[in-house]
Design a protein around this motif. Structure first.
Motif, PDB file in Angstrom:
ATOM      1  N   THR A 177       0.844  -1.245  -0.040  1.00 10.13           N
ATOM      2  CA  THR A 177       0.004   0.153  -0.200  1.00 10.13           C
ATOM      3  C   THR A 177       0.794   1.196   0.243  1.00 10.13           C
ATOM      4  OG1 THR A 177      -1.571  -1.121   1.375  1.00 10.13           O
ATOM      5  CG2 THR A 177      -2.010   1.024   1.112  1.00 10.13           C
ATOM      6  N   LEU A 178       1.949   1.299   0.734  1.00  9.97           N
ATOM      7  CA  LEU A 178       2.693   2.357   0.946  1.00  9.97           C
ATOM      8  C   LEU A 178       1.549   3.397   1.646  1.00  9.97           C
ATOM      9  CD1 LEU A 178       5.778   3.178   1.090  1.00  9.97           C
ATOM     10  CD2 LEU A 178       5.355   4.252  -1.426  1.00  9.97           C
ATOM     11  N   ALA A 179       1.660   4.750   0.622  1.00  2.00           N
ATOM     12  CA  ALA A 179       0.909   5.818   1.690  1.00  2.00           C
ATOM     13  C   ALA A 179      -0.603   5.717   0.910  1.00  2.00           C
ATOM     14  CB  ALA A 179       1.558   7.014   1.317  1.00  2.00           C
ATOM     15  N   GLY A 180      -0.715   4.689  -0.086  1.00  2.00           N
ATOM     16  CA  GLY A 180      -2.084   4.782  -0.756  1.00  2.00           C
ATOM     17  C   GLY A 180      -2.377   5.428  -1.949  1.00  2.00           C
ATOM     18  N   TYR A 181      -1.187   6.014  -2.736  1.00  2.00           N
ATOM     19  CA  TYR A 181      -1.036   6.682  -3.723  1.00  2.00           C
ATOM     20  C   TYR A 181      -1.947   5.620  -4.841  1.00  2.00           C
ATOM     21  CZ  TYR A 181       0.658   9.416  -7.947  1.00  2.00           C
ATOM     22  OH  TYR A 181       0.568  10.063  -8.985  1.00  2.00           O
ATOM     23  N   SER A 182      -1.331   4.589  -5.088  1.00  2.00           N
ATOM     24  CA  SER A 182      -1.918   3.640  -6.163  1.00  2.00           C
ATOM     25  C   SER A 182      -3.295   3.236  -5.760  1.00  2.00           C
ATOM     26  CB  SER A 182      -0.744   2.502  -6.539  1.00  2.00           C
ATOM     27  OG  SER A 182      -0.607   1.876  -5.428  1.00  2.00           O
ATOM     28  N   ALA A 183      -3.359   2.934  -4.604  1.00  3.02           N
ATOM     29  CA  ALA A 183      -4.880   2.394  -3.867  1.00  3.02           C
ATOM     30  C   ALA A 183      -5.740   3.377  -4.182  1.00  3.02           C
ATOM     31  CB  ALA A 183      -4.545   2.242  -2.464  1.00  3.02           C
ATOM     32  N   ILE A 184      -5.368   4.730  -3.968  1.00  2.00           N
ATOM     33  CA  ILE A 184      -6.400   5.670  -4.385  1.00  2.00           C
ATOM     34  C   ILE A 184      -6.836   5.609  -5.787  1.00  2.00           C
ATOM     35  CG2 ILE A 184      -6.814   8.355  -4.343  1.00  2.00           C
ATOM     36  CD1 ILE A 184      -5.502   8.339  -1.670  1.00  2.00           C
ATOM     37  N   GLN A 185      -5.731   5.522  -6.615  1.00  2.00           N
ATOM     38  CA  GLN A 185      -6.210   5.847  -8.194  1.00  2.00           C
ATOM     39  C   GLN A 185      -6.947   4.550  -8.585  1.00  2.00           C
ATOM     40  OE1 GLN A 185      -2.067   6.610  -8.906  1.00  2.00           O
ATOM     41  NE2 GLN A 185      -2.568   8.134 -10.621  1.00  2.00           N
ATOM     42  N   LEU A 186      -6.705   3.395  -8.044  1.00  2.00           N
ATOM     43  CA  LEU A 186      -7.521   2.089  -8.289  1.00  2.00           C
ATOM     44  C   LEU A 186      -8.841   2.429  -7.641  1.00  2.00           C
ATOM     45  CD1 LEU A 186      -4.820  -0.523  -7.886  1.00  2.00           C
ATOM     46  CD2 LEU A 186      -6.040  -0.208  -9.964  1.00  2.00           C
ATOM     47  N   ALA A 187      -8.952   2.771  -6.649  1.00  2.00           N
ATOM     48  CA  ALA A 187     -10.235   2.959  -5.968  1.00  2.00           C
ATOM     49  C   ALA A 187     -11.343   3.798  -6.831  1.00  2.00           C
ATOM     50  CB  ALA A 187     -10.297   3.376  -4.556  1.00  2.00           C
ATOM     51  N   ARG A 188     -10.548   4.786  -7.285  1.00  2.00           N
ATOM     52  CA  ARG A 188     -11.290   5.919  -8.111  1.00  2.00           C
ATOM     53  C   ARG A 188     -11.885   5.402  -9.521  1.00  2.00           C
ATOM     54  NH1 ARG A 188      -7.553  11.262  -7.772  1.00  2.00           N
ATOM     55  NH2 ARG A 188      -8.394  12.325  -6.019  1.00  2.00           N
ATOM     56  N   ALA A 189     -11.226   4.044  -9.700  1.00  2.00           N
ATOM     57  CA  ALA A 189     -11.602   3.721 -11.065  1.00  2.00           C
ATOM     58  C   ALA A 189     -12.895   2.821 -10.876  1.00  2.00           C
ATOM     59  CB  ALA A 189     -10.505   2.793 -11.645  1.00  2.00           C
ATOM     60  N   LEU A 190     -13.209   2.598  -9.770  1.00  2.00           N
ATOM     61  CA  LEU A 190     -14.421   1.699  -9.407  1.00  2.00           C
ATOM     62  C   LEU A 190     -15.664   2.156  -9.259  1.00  2.00           C
ATOM     63  CD1 LEU A 190     -12.710  -0.441  -6.773  1.00  2.00           C
ATOM     64  CD2 LEU A 190     -12.812  -1.195  -9.268  1.00  2.00           C
ATOM     65  N   PRO A 191     -16.727   1.472  -9.755  1.00  2.00           N
ATOM     66  CA  PRO A 191     -18.171   2.120  -9.704  1.00  2.00           C
ATOM     67  C   PRO A 191     -18.719   2.037  -8.148  1.00  2.00           C
ATOM     68  CG  PRO A 191     -18.048  -0.287 -10.132  1.00  2.00           C
ATOM     69  CD  PRO A 191     -16.773   0.084 -10.195  1.00  2.00           C
ATOM     70  N   THR A 192     -19.681   2.809  -8.052  1.00  2.00           N
ATOM     71  CA  THR A 192     -20.402   2.573  -6.861  1.00  2.00           C
ATOM     72  C   THR A 192     -20.713   1.260  -6.466  1.00  2.00           C
ATOM     73  OG1 THR A 192     -21.587   4.595  -7.390  1.00  2.00           O
ATOM     74  CG2 THR A 192     -22.389   3.423  -5.380  1.00  2.00           C
ATOM     75  N   GLY A 193     -20.401   0.717  -5.051  1.00  2.00           N
ATOM     76  CA  GLY A 193     -20.490  -0.620  -4.598  1.00  2.00           C
ATOM     77  C   GLY A 193     -19.219  -1.280  -4.895  1.00  2.00           C
ATOM     78  N   GLY A 194     -18.123  -0.609  -5.337  1.00  2.00           N
ATOM     79  CA  GLY A 194     -17.070  -1.357  -5.693  1.00  2.00           C
ATOM     80  C   GLY A 194     -16.119  -1.688  -4.489  1.00  2.00           C
ATOM     81  N   GLU A 195     -15.058  -2.451  -4.615  1.00  2.00           N
ATOM     82  CA  GLU A 195     -14.226  -2.761  -3.341  1.00  2.00           C
ATOM     83  C   GLU A 195     -12.949  -2.844  -3.636  1.00  2.00           C
ATOM     84  OE1 GLU A 195     -14.865  -6.935  -1.977  1.00  2.00           O
ATOM     85  OE2 GLU A 195     -14.360  -6.384  -0.159  1.00  2.00           O
ATOM     86  N   LEU A 196     -12.132  -2.194  -2.824  1.00  2.00           N
ATOM     87  CA  LEU A 196     -10.648  -2.362  -3.137  1.00  2.00           C
ATOM     88  C   LEU A 196      -9.930  -2.726  -1.793  1.00  2.00           C
ATOM     89  CD1 LEU A 196      -7.766  -0.571  -4.980  1.00  2.00           C
ATOM     90  CD2 LEU A 196      -7.654  -0.504  -2.360  1.00  2.00           C
TER      91      LEU A 196
END
Ligand code: SAH
Ligand code: DHB
Ligand code: MG
Length: 219
Positions: A64-83
């Motif tokens: 995860t580190l500080a969440g930089y890539s996680a935030i980008q991936l989470a933003r690519a998900l529709p409502t109800g998505g899960e990361l």
């Protein structure tokens, strides 16, 4: 050759990839002394493309580190998505959780603290074949273990991206003391021989030097 880091900056500037929130994530990470090994802005956008292109709703990240890539991936998900993103360092996990909350993604993205191989073992039992997209980006010596666990966690047609599998070419003949190169070289050998997946490796050059990413499609 022009400095690849300058070209990464040019790409981010030219394509308008700067994002105030993500810039803050990187600033806070640097202030707290975290290593600057997050993906580039353009690489993050590439992960979003891949994730969206197969209609992903459930995404797994290892490292995860500080969440930089996680935030980008989470933003690519529709409502109800899960990361779900896995992190062994409590300080990294705490900062990432803060950053995810700040980004308004707390309902989508969860940081799970602990050694990823242990967390993954639990997930293989509790939710096999449930992920659409995986980004492997943690300790390189464990990549062979992560490969096996991730294949079990993916549904057919899922994509797995693994960062840092070229290591400046050190994977060709890794020195036995270079556990990262040994681990990624073994990972590369395994993906070339595994009938459960299709695999490719693309070399990259950029702010972090010469490296590469593996792209796997689960059959
Ligand atoms: N994906 C992030 C960068 C990850 S850097 C981004 O692009 O923004 C690699 C991270 O993996 C570090 O935070 C490190 O603490 C974590 N890590 C290292 N070994 C690990 C392990 N065994 N289990 C889980 N996380 C680990
Ligand atoms: C390192 C780790 C990474 O995930 C990366 O993208 C670059 C460097 C490292 O541990 O050196
Ligand atoms: Mg990496």
């Amino acid at each position: 050759m022009t400095d690849p880091a300058a070209i990464d900056a040019y790409i981010a500037d030219t394509l308008g990839l700067h994002d105030p929130l993500l810039d803050d994530v990187n600033r806070r990470a640097a202030e707290r002394g975290l290593p600057e090994i997050q993906v580039s802005a353009a690489y993050g956008r590439f992960l979003q493309f891949l994730c969206r292109s197969i209609g992903s709703t459930r995404v797994l990240e290892i490292g995860t580190l500080a969440g930089y890539s996680a935030i980008q991936l989470a933003r690519a998900l529709p409502t109800g998505g899960e990361l779900i993103t896995l992190e062994v360092d409590p300080a990294h996990a705490a900062l990432a959780t803060e950053n995810i909350r700040e980004a308004g993604l707390a309902d989508i993205a969860t940081v799970l603290l602990g050694p990823a191989s242990e967390t993954l073992d639990g997930m293989v039992t509790s939710r096999p074949a449930s992920f659409d997209f995986v980004f492997i980006d943690a300790d390189k010596e464990s990549y062979p273990d992560y490969l096996e666990q991730c294949i079990k966690l993916c549904r057919p047609g899922a994509l797995i991206v693994a960062d840092n599998v070229v290591r400046g070419g050190r994977v060709i003949a890794p020195s036995p003391s270079d556990v990262s190169a040994v681990g990624t070289a073994e990972f590369n050998r395994l993906i070339g021989a595994d009938p459960r997946i299709e695999a490719s490796i693309i070399q990259t050059v950029g702010q972090k030097g010469h490296d590469g990413l593996a792209l796997l499609r689960v059959l």
